[in-house]
Design a protein around this motif. Structure first.
Motif, PDB file in Angstrom:
ATOM      1  N   SER A  42       0.881  -1.154   0.000  1.00 46.44           N
ATOM      2  CA  SER A  42       0.000   0.000   0.000  1.00 46.44           C
ATOM      3  C   SER A  42       0.923   1.209   0.000  1.00 46.44           C
ATOM      4  CB  SER A  42      -0.913  -0.011   1.227  1.00 46.44           C
ATOM      5  OG  SER A  42      -1.790   1.093   1.184  1.00 46.44           O
ATOM      6  N   GLY A  43       1.331   1.600  -1.195  1.00 44.75           N
ATOM      7  CA  GLY A  43       2.323   2.670  -1.307  1.00 44.75           C
ATOM      8  C   GLY A  43       3.661   2.179  -0.788  1.00 44.75           C
ATOM      9  N   LEU A  44       4.211   2.866   0.207  1.00 44.80           N
ATOM     10  CA  LEU A  44       5.505   2.489   0.778  1.00 44.80           C
ATOM     11  C   LEU A  44       5.405   1.338   1.769  1.00 44.80           C
ATOM     12  CD1 LEU A  44       6.985   6.052   1.443  1.00 44.80           C
ATOM     13  CD2 LEU A  44       7.562   4.479  -0.412  1.00 44.80           C
ATOM     14  N   PHE A  45       4.188   1.000   2.182  1.00 47.11           N
ATOM     15  CA  PHE A  45       3.995  -0.005   3.223  1.00 47.11           C
ATOM     16  C   PHE A  45       3.777  -1.390   2.643  1.00 47.11           C
ATOM     17  CE2 PHE A  45       2.549   4.059   4.836  1.00 47.11           C
ATOM     18  CZ  PHE A  45       3.255   4.158   6.023  1.00 47.11           C
ATOM     19  N   CYS A  46       4.258  -2.394   3.349  1.00 50.61           N
ATOM     20  CA  CYS A  46       4.028  -3.792   2.986  1.00 50.61           C
ATOM     21  C   CYS A  46       3.105  -4.387   4.043  1.00 50.61           C
ATOM     22  CB  CYS A  46       5.342  -4.558   2.937  1.00 50.61           C
ATOM     23  SG  CYS A  46       5.153  -6.275   2.442  1.00 50.61           S
ATOM     24  N   ILE A  47       1.933  -4.831   3.621  1.00 50.60           N
ATOM     25  CA  ILE A  47       0.931  -5.404   4.526  1.00 50.60           C
ATOM     26  C   ILE A  47       1.020  -6.921   4.445  1.00 50.60           C
ATOM     27  CG2 ILE A  47      -1.537  -5.602   5.006  1.00 50.60           C
ATOM     28  CD1 ILE A  47      -1.827  -2.854   3.591  1.00 50.60           C
ATOM     29  N   ALA A  48       1.071  -7.575   5.599  1.00 49.84           N
ATOM     30  CA  ALA A  48       1.075  -9.036   5.656  1.00 49.84           C
ATOM     31  C   ALA A  48      -0.179  -9.488   6.387  1.00 49.84           C
ATOM     32  CB  ALA A  48       2.314  -9.541   6.381  1.00 49.84           C
ATOM     33  N   VAL A  49      -0.909 -10.416   5.792  1.00 46.45           N
ATOM     34  CA  VAL A  49      -2.094 -11.000   6.438  1.00 46.45           C
ATOM     35  C   VAL A  49      -1.701 -12.406   6.868  1.00 46.45           C
ATOM     36  CG1 VAL A  49      -4.515 -11.619   6.180  1.00 46.45           C
ATOM     37  CG2 VAL A  49      -3.612  -9.631   4.963  1.00 46.45           C
ATOM     38  N   ASN A  50      -1.745 -12.659   8.171  1.00 47.02           N
ATOM     39  CA  ASN A  50      -1.272 -13.931   8.728  1.00 47.02           C
ATOM     40  C   ASN A  50      -2.137 -15.096   8.248  1.00 47.02           C
ATOM     41  OD1 ASN A  50      -0.329 -16.037  10.286  1.00 47.02           O
ATOM     42  ND2 ASN A  50      -0.252 -14.838  12.173  1.00 47.02           N
ATOM     43  N   PRO A  51      -1.546 -16.078   7.554  1.00 49.84           N
ATOM     44  CA  PRO A  51      -2.332 -17.217   7.074  1.00 49.84           C
ATOM     45  C   PRO A  51      -2.531 -18.291   8.144  1.00 49.84           C
ATOM     46  CG  PRO A  51      -0.079 -17.440   6.351  1.00 49.84           C
ATOM     47  CD  PRO A  51      -0.169 -16.116   7.088  1.00 49.84           C
ATOM     48  N   TYR A  52      -1.868 -18.157   9.290  1.00 43.90           N
ATOM     49  CA  TYR A  52      -1.930 -19.149  10.369  1.00 43.90           C
ATOM     50  C   TYR A  52      -1.528 -20.535   9.891  1.00 43.90           C
ATOM     51  CZ  TYR A  52      -4.036 -15.422  13.002  1.00 43.90           C
ATOM     52  OH  TYR A  52      -4.252 -14.213  13.615  1.00 43.90           O
ATOM     53  N   LYS A  53      -0.673 -20.593   8.899  1.00 47.65           N
ATOM     54  CA  LYS A  53      -0.022 -21.824   8.461  1.00 47.65           C
ATOM     55  C   LYS A  53       1.267 -21.413   7.768  1.00 47.65           C
ATOM     56  CE  LYS A  53      -3.690 -22.731   5.974  1.00 47.65           C
ATOM     57  NZ  LYS A  53      -4.716 -23.201   5.106  1.00 47.65           N
ATOM     58  N   ARG A  54       2.165 -22.342   7.646  1.00 51.50           N
ATOM     59  CA  ARG A  54       3.470 -22.024   7.088  1.00 51.50           C
ATOM     60  C   ARG A  54       3.473 -22.238   5.574  1.00 51.50           C
ATOM     61  NH1 ARG A  54       7.271 -20.866  10.607  1.00 51.50           N
ATOM     62  NH2 ARG A  54       6.640 -22.198  12.294  1.00 51.50           N
ATOM     63  N   PHE A  55       3.862 -21.205   4.840  1.00 55.51           N
ATOM     64  CA  PHE A  55       4.031 -21.296   3.391  1.00 55.51           C
ATOM     65  C   PHE A  55       5.536 -21.323   3.104  1.00 55.51           C
ATOM     66  CE2 PHE A  55      -0.112 -18.696   2.691  1.00 55.51           C
ATOM     67  CZ  PHE A  55      -0.872 -19.839   2.864  1.00 55.51           C
ATOM     68  N   PRO A  56       5.959 -21.956   2.022  1.00 63.71           N
ATOM     69  CA  PRO A  56       7.399 -22.026   1.729  1.00 63.71           C
ATOM     70  C   PRO A  56       7.922 -20.745   1.086  1.00 63.71           C
ATOM     71  CG  PRO A  56       6.182 -23.198   0.050  1.00 63.71           C
ATOM     72  CD  PRO A  56       5.171 -22.737   1.064  1.00 63.71           C
ATOM     73  N   ILE A  57       7.747 -19.635   1.787  1.00 64.87           N
ATOM     74  CA  ILE A  57       8.151 -18.341   1.215  1.00 64.87           C
ATOM     75  C   ILE A  57       9.279 -17.685   2.019  1.00 64.87           C
ATOM     76  CG2 ILE A  57       5.991 -17.858   0.025  1.00 64.87           C
ATOM     77  CD1 ILE A  57       5.162 -16.116   2.385  1.00 64.87           C
ATOM     78  N   TYR A  58       9.880 -18.452   2.933  1.00 68.62           N
ATOM     79  CA  TYR A  58      10.994 -17.928   3.725  1.00 68.62           C
ATOM     80  C   TYR A  58      12.193 -18.865   3.590  1.00 68.62           C
ATOM     81  CZ  TYR A  58       7.067 -15.364   5.582  1.00 68.62           C
ATOM     82  OH  TYR A  58       5.944 -14.595   5.696  1.00 68.62           O
TER      83      TYR A  58
END
Length: 191
Positions: A127-143
């Motif tokens: 959202s412009g300069l901000f990065c919004i994260a919505v917690n999925p409450y499960k682990r995705f292989p994105i880290y």
């Protein structure tokens, strides 16, 4: 989070993060098939879902009659005050990576975009300069290291939203300007 750790065997490659980062061709096709009327599509208040999407059937004075098309109340026709009815963005903005690009920036559009990305397992949104994260409450292989490779040496606008893009931008600025950088992370406890 117990039971949600991604375990790899020795020598096994990191899982593909692409389905959790990029808007797929299937999602784009589904978005393209969505019915949309630029003059009649609208968001209206909804007691359970906060906002519902519908089509304006008629306007009389400052009252608008709207037939709800999506959600638990689909098919119902209700009357609303005109100031409570907001416009819907064209479908090309559905699953938008940066909400500052939305044609109509209102509460309903922001919530709809975040919800749609969350449903498609795309938990990061700008959202412009901000990065919004919505917690999925499960682990995705994105880290994983594979994901780090996607973001390494890339500008923020060249890759999908992710905290790694923010970190890469900060690191690049630190190296280029020789000045300290800071990243502010806010949210619920444990954020």
């Amino acid at each position: 989070m117990p039971g949600t750790k991604i375990v790899l065997n020795a020598g096994e490659p990191d899982p593909d993060p692409a389905p959790f980062l990029f808007v797929s061709a299937e999602i784009k096709k589904k978005i393209a098939e969505k019915p949309y009327d630029p003059k009649r599509s609208a968001y209206v208040p909804h007691p359970e879902e906060k906002f519902a999407e519908g089509l304006i059937e008629e306007t009389v004075g400052n009252k608008v009659k709207v037939k709800i098309t999506l959600g638990s109340s689909a098919g119902e026709t209700k009357e609303y005050k005109q100031e409570l009815v907001t416009q819907v963005n064209p479908p090309k903005y559905d699953c938008c990576e940066d909400m500052s690009n939305l044609t109509y920036l209102n509460d309903a559009s922001v919530l709809f975009n975040l919800k749609q990305r969350y449903v498609e397992r795309l938990i990061y949104t700008y959202s412009g300069l901000f990065c919004i994260a919505v917690n999925p409450y499960k682990r995705f292989p994105i880290y994983t290291m594979r994901t780090v490779g996607v973001y390494r040496t890339k500008r923020r606008n060249e890759v999908p939203p992710h905290i790694f893009a923010i970190a890469e931008g900060s690191y690049h600025s630190m190296c280029l300007k020789c000045k300290n950088q800071s990243i502010l992370i806010t949210g619920e406890s444990g954020a």
